[in-house]
Design a protein around this motif. Structure first.
Motif, mmCIF file in Angstrom:
data_model
loop_
_atom_site.group_PDB
_atom_site.id
_atom_site.type_symbol
_atom_site.label_atom_id
_atom_site.label_comp_id
_atom_site.label_asym_id
_atom_site.label_seq_id
_atom_site.Cartn_x
_atom_site.Cartn_y
_atom_site.Cartn_z
ATOM 1 N N ARG A 1 -24.802 7.324 -18.595
ATOM 2 C CA ARG A 1 -25.681 7.688 -17.481
ATOM 3 C C ARG A 1 -26.427 6.476 -16.943
ATOM 4 O O ARG A 1 -26.601 6.322 -15.722
ATOM 5 C CB ARG A 1 -26.669 8.749 -17.971
ATOM 6 N N PHE A 2 -26.856 5.585 -17.837
ATOM 7 C CA PHE A 2 -27.534 4.359 -17.407
ATOM 8 C C PHE A 2 -26.606 3.509 -16.541
ATOM 9 O O PHE A 2 -27.024 2.986 -15.492
ATOM 10 C CB PHE A 2 -27.981 3.577 -18.639
ATOM 11 N N LEU A 3 -25.349 3.368 -16.946
ATOM 12 C CA LEU A 3 -24.400 2.565 -16.163
ATOM 13 C C LEU A 3 -24.084 3.234 -14.829
ATOM 14 O O LEU A 3 -23.964 2.551 -13.797
ATOM 15 C CB LEU A 3 -23.111 2.359 -16.968
ATOM 16 N N ARG A 4 -23.954 4.547 -14.827
ATOM 17 C CA ARG A 4 -23.660 5.247 -13.564
ATOM 18 C C ARG A 4 -24.816 5.117 -12.581
ATOM 19 O O ARG A 4 -24.599 5.027 -11.365
ATOM 20 C CB ARG A 4 -23.353 6.720 -13.851
ATOM 21 N N ARG B 1 -26.576 2.560 -12.295
ATOM 22 C CA ARG B 1 -26.475 1.198 -11.769
ATOM 23 C C ARG B 1 -25.258 1.034 -10.868
ATOM 24 O O ARG B 1 -24.767 -0.066 -10.675
ATOM 25 C CB ARG B 1 -26.395 0.198 -12.929
ATOM 26 N N ARG B 2 -24.774 2.171 -10.355
ATOM 27 C CA ARG B 2 -23.672 2.227 -9.398
ATOM 28 C C ARG B 2 -22.328 1.778 -9.994
ATOM 29 O O ARG B 2 -21.458 1.283 -9.274
ATOM 30 C CB ARG B 2 -23.997 1.384 -8.146
ATOM 31 N N TRP B 3 -22.168 1.946 -11.291
ATOM 32 C CA TRP B 3 -20.849 1.766 -11.874
ATOM 33 C C TRP B 3 -20.004 3.001 -11.550
ATOM 34 O O TRP B 3 -20.504 4.116 -11.522
ATOM 35 C CB TRP B 3 -20.952 1.618 -13.383
ATOM 36 N N ARG B 4 -18.720 2.769 -11.323
ATOM 37 C CA ARG B 4 -17.822 3.894 -11.090
ATOM 38 C C ARG B 4 -17.691 4.719 -12.384
ATOM 39 O O ARG B 4 -17.733 4.162 -13.486
ATOM 40 C CB ARG B 4 -16.450 3.417 -10.643
ATOM 41 N N PRO B 5 -17.573 6.049 -12.272
ATOM 42 C CA PRO B 5 -17.527 6.894 -13.482
ATOM 43 C C PRO B 5 -16.437 6.492 -14.464
ATOM 44 O O PRO B 5 -16.677 6.467 -15.678
ATOM 45 C CB PRO B 5 -17.292 8.299 -12.918
ATOM 46 N N ALA B 6 -15.240 6.167 -13.960
ATOM 47 C CA ALA B 6 -14.152 5.793 -14.871
ATOM 48 C C ALA B 6 -14.466 4.496 -15.601
ATOM 49 O O ALA B 6 -14.199 4.363 -16.808
ATOM 50 C CB ALA B 6 -12.846 5.660 -14.089
ATOM 51 N N LEU B 7 -15.046 3.520 -14.884
ATOM 52 C CA LEU B 7 -15.377 2.254 -15.521
ATOM 53 C C LEU B 7 -16.481 2.434 -16.559
ATOM 54 O O LEU B 7 -16.407 1.883 -17.674
ATOM 55 C CB LEU B 7 -15.817 1.239 -14.455
ATOM 56 N N ALA B 8 -17.517 3.200 -16.222
ATOM 57 C CA ALA B 8 -18.603 3.436 -17.184
ATOM 58 C C ALA B 8 -18.085 4.158 -18.424
ATOM 59 O O ALA B 8 -18.438 3.791 -19.564
ATOM 60 C CB ALA B 8 -19.709 4.248 -16.518
ATOM 61 N N ALA B 9 -17.237 5.180 -18.227
ATOM 62 C CA ALA B 9 -16.693 5.912 -19.374
ATOM 63 C C ALA B 9 -15.810 5.004 -20.227
ATOM 64 O O ALA B 9 -15.847 5.077 -21.462
ATOM 65 C CB ALA B 9 -15.900 7.122 -18.887
ATOM 66 N N VAL C 1 -16.011 1.679 -20.565
ATOM 67 C CA VAL C 1 -16.837 0.707 -21.282
ATOM 68 C C VAL C 1 -17.552 1.366 -22.463
ATOM 69 O O VAL C 1 -17.591 0.809 -23.568
ATOM 70 C CB VAL C 1 -17.856 0.062 -20.312
ATOM 71 N N VAL C 2 -18.099 2.546 -22.253
ATOM 72 C CA VAL C 2 -18.808 3.237 -23.335
ATOM 73 C C VAL C 2 -17.842 3.628 -24.448
ATOM 74 O O VAL C 2 -18.166 3.498 -25.642
ATOM 75 C CB VAL C 2 -19.544 4.470 -22.782
ATOM 76 N N THR C 3 -16.650 4.081 -24.099
ATOM 77 C CA THR C 3 -15.664 4.451 -25.119
ATOM 78 C C THR C 3 -15.248 3.242 -25.942
ATOM 79 O O THR C 3 -15.172 3.301 -27.178
ATOM 80 C CB THR C 3 -14.439 5.087 -24.461
ATOM 81 N N LEU C 4 -14.974 2.114 -25.268
ATOM 82 C CA LEU C 4 -14.612 0.899 -26.002
ATOM 83 C C LEU C 4 -15.768 0.412 -26.868
ATOM 84 O O LEU C 4 -15.563 -0.025 -28.009
ATOM 85 C CB LEU C 4 -14.189 -0.195 -25.019
ATOM 86 N N LEU D 1 -15.033 13.628 -20.786
ATOM 87 C CA LEU D 1 -16.358 14.225 -20.640
ATOM 88 C C LEU D 1 -17.356 13.227 -20.060
ATOM 89 O O LEU D 1 -18.194 13.584 -19.217
ATOM 90 C CB LEU D 1 -16.859 14.730 -21.993
ATOM 91 N N LEU D 2 -17.271 11.978 -20.482
ATOM 92 C CA LEU D 2 -18.146 10.952 -19.919
ATOM 93 C C LEU D 2 -17.819 10.685 -18.452
ATOM 94 O O LEU D 2 -18.710 10.411 -17.645
ATOM 95 C CB LEU D 2 -18.016 9.652 -20.720
ATOM 96 N N LYS D 3 -16.561 10.788 -18.109
ATOM 97 C CA LYS D 3 -16.128 10.477 -16.743
ATOM 98 C C LYS D 3 -16.405 11.639 -15.786
ATOM 99 O O LYS D 3 -16.943 11.440 -14.689
ATOM 100 C CB LYS D 3 -14.639 10.135 -16.748
#
Length: 369
Positions: A63-66, A68-76, A78-81, A178-180
């Motif tokens: 949620r913090f990354l989203r 900051r205007r990160w795309r949902p797929a990219l944020a999910a 990064v968090v998964t990795l 779910l994150l995405k």
């Protein structure tokens, strides 16, 4: 006349009791059918449950990354990795020190066995070497006779490990999705439901999600308390491998009963091998005290505050869940009880009388002022 009236009241009371009993039987039958269906679909439900628990732990970062205007797929992604790296780091933090101490640990185990044999051979037992050798030979022959059972158990264990790996991989993929796409699920669910359900079900689901997040955070805090107190006791006593044991204690807190028992057994074993029987008994006492405080004080208090449940309800839920479904039941008992409470509170709110509307004169006066 009075006797006839009493008979009529009795028949009415019996009909009412029979109707209520029949309704209760229908509810129990429906509950049994639901539980049976859940058991048949457990191979699918269990990865979903694990994914939900992990997602509640990692969602604040996504949620913090989203935001900051990160795309949902990219944020999910990064968090998964990052989650995989953290899990790998925890495994390395446990495995590397243990591997570096493996030689000394093996020597300590052999020395401990020799000391045990010497103690058994001395008073008050006075068991001689021949009796010990005979007991060992008998144990070996029993093991040889049970090779078929051992082989089948090994095959079963391999199948359990494979199922665990498949469940973990599936839960990881579900966590990514779910994150995405999680924030879009409730609006989509509302569009699929008719009438009032389009508002009620998403509202209840949102409250259940918040409750599940509170449960995971409280469980993590309880595990941190266990790891700090037990690790501090091990450090004061001079037991080696303090950091891996503390990490193992924290991870074991997420697996009720078995996790705490396994972490405590490993700590006592290492204390026995490296520091002797007295230190091992002190470590055992520390672990028992900390886990009793955790199970009867810290965990019920924290979970009762975060989940809106009384501490006694938390204790009873864990006991009932463990009796009904073992480890998984003990793990899921508290969040399930909290979600039942959420649904009940929502239904009670909807069924309660709405607040009285202000009179027309009061509205006019308010509007004119």
């Amino acid at each position: 006349m009075g006797a006839r009236l009493n008979a009529t009241r009795t028949r009415t009371a019996l009909r009412t009791s029979a109707r209520v009993s029949f309704d209760l039987l229908l509810v129990l039958l429906l509950t049994w059918v639901v539980l049976w269906l859940l058991g048949r679909a457990w191979s699918i439900i269990w990865p979903i449950v694990i994914a939900l628990l992990i997602t509640t732990l990692t969602w604040p970062v996504a949620r913090f990354l989203r935001r900051r205007r990160w795309r949902p797929a990219l944020a999910a992604s990064v968090v998964t990795l990052a989650f995989l790296l953290v899990v790998g780091g925890v495994v390395a933090l446990i495995a590397v020190p243990v591997a570096s101490e493996s030689g000394e640990l093996a020597d300590g185990v052999v020395a401990g066995i020799d000391k045990l044999r010497e103690w058994v051979a001395g008073p008050p037992l006075n068991i001689d070497e021949a009796q010990i050798s005979g007991a060992l030979d008998s144990a070996v022959s029993r093991v040889q006779d049970s090779m078929g059972s051992i082989a089948s158990a090994a095959v079963t264990g391999v199948g359990t490990v494979v199922n665990g790996v498949v469940t973990a991989v599936l839960a990881l993929f579900l966590m990514f999705f779910l994150l995405k796409d999680g924030p879009r699920f409730l609006p989509w669910l509302g569009r699929q439901l008719p009438g009032r359900l389009a508002d009620d079900v998403p509202a209840v689901a949102a409250r259940c999600w918040a409750t599940l997040g509170s449960f995971v955070r409280s469980q993590a805090f309880v595990g941190l308390l266990d790891a700090v107190f037990i690790g501090l006791g091990l450090w004061i006593l001079g037991v080696p491998l303090v950091l891996p044991l503390a990490v193992l204690t924290f991870v074991g807190a997420f697996v009720p009963i078995v996790g705490a028992l396994f972490a405590g057994f490993v700590a006592v074993l290492i204390a026995l091998v490296f520091n002797g029987l007295t230190t091992a008994l002190i470590v055992l006492a520390i672990i028992i005290v900390v886990q009793q405080l955790e199970g009867n004080v810290f965990q019920p208090m924290l979970q009762s505050r975060g989940l809106g449940l009384h501490a006694a309800v938390v204790l009873l839920a864990v006991t009932l869940g463990g009796n009904l479904a073992g480890i998984a039941g003990a793990l899921l008992a508290v969040p399930v009880a909290a979600m039942i409470a959420v649904v009940w509170n929502y239904v009670r709110e909807q069924l309660s009388d709405p607040p009285p509307e202000p009179a027309a004169g009061t509205e006019t006066e308010t509007g004119t002022t």
